[in-house]
Design a protein around this motif. Sequence first.
Motif, short mmCIF file in Angstrom:
data_model
loop_
_atom_site.label_atom_id
_atom_site.label_comp_id
_atom_site.label_asym_id
_atom_site.label_seq_id
_atom_site.Cartn_x
_atom_site.Cartn_y
_atom_site.Cartn_z
N ILE A 10 -11.62 15.99 -43.56
CA ILE A 10 -10.52 15.79 -44.50
C ILE A 10 -10.75 16.72 -45.68
O ILE A 10 -11.78 16.67 -46.34
N LEU A 11 -9.78 17.58 -45.95
CA LEU A 11 -9.87 18.52 -47.06
C LEU A 11 -9.17 18.01 -48.31
O LEU A 11 -9.51 18.41 -49.42
N GLY A 12 -8.18 17.15 -48.13
CA GLY A 12 -7.46 16.66 -49.30
C GLY A 12 -6.57 15.49 -48.96
O GLY A 12 -6.22 15.26 -47.81
N ARG A 13 -6.24 14.71 -50.00
CA ARG A 13 -5.34 13.57 -49.87
C ARG A 13 -4.42 13.57 -51.08
O ARG A 13 -4.89 13.53 -52.22
N ASP A 14 -3.12 13.64 -50.84
CA ASP A 14 -2.14 13.66 -51.92
C ASP A 14 -1.25 12.43 -51.82
O ASP A 14 -0.75 12.13 -50.74
N CYS A 15 -1.04 11.75 -52.93
CA CYS A 15 -0.11 10.63 -52.98
C CYS A 15 1.28 11.18 -53.30
O CYS A 15 1.50 11.73 -54.37
N LEU A 16 2.21 11.05 -52.36
CA LEU A 16 3.56 11.58 -52.54
C LEU A 16 4.51 10.55 -53.14
O LEU A 16 5.45 10.90 -53.84
N ALA A 17 4.26 9.28 -52.84
CA ALA A 17 5.05 8.16 -53.34
C ALA A 17 4.20 6.91 -53.12
O ALA A 17 3.16 6.99 -52.45
#
Length: 70
Positions: A10-17
């Motif tokens: 896992i390179l990244g985790r973004d919260c979109l909503a």
Amino acid sequence: MSEFQQKCSILGRDCLAPDIFRLTLQAPKIAADARPGQFVMVRVIDGLDPLLRRPFSIHRSFADGNISLL
């Protein structure tokens, strides 16, 4: 599309909503054939719990061998 297994980082985790996330994974074999709208089956541990893998849609594939799951 071919079927195979690949361990990914896992390179990244973004919260979109609220409760919606985008994961970016290093997965060169998958990224080579992946297209947006297709799914990958994800297993997070090497055990039987949970028994079944979870489907995640491919949001984007990158030329550097990464994919984003939504």
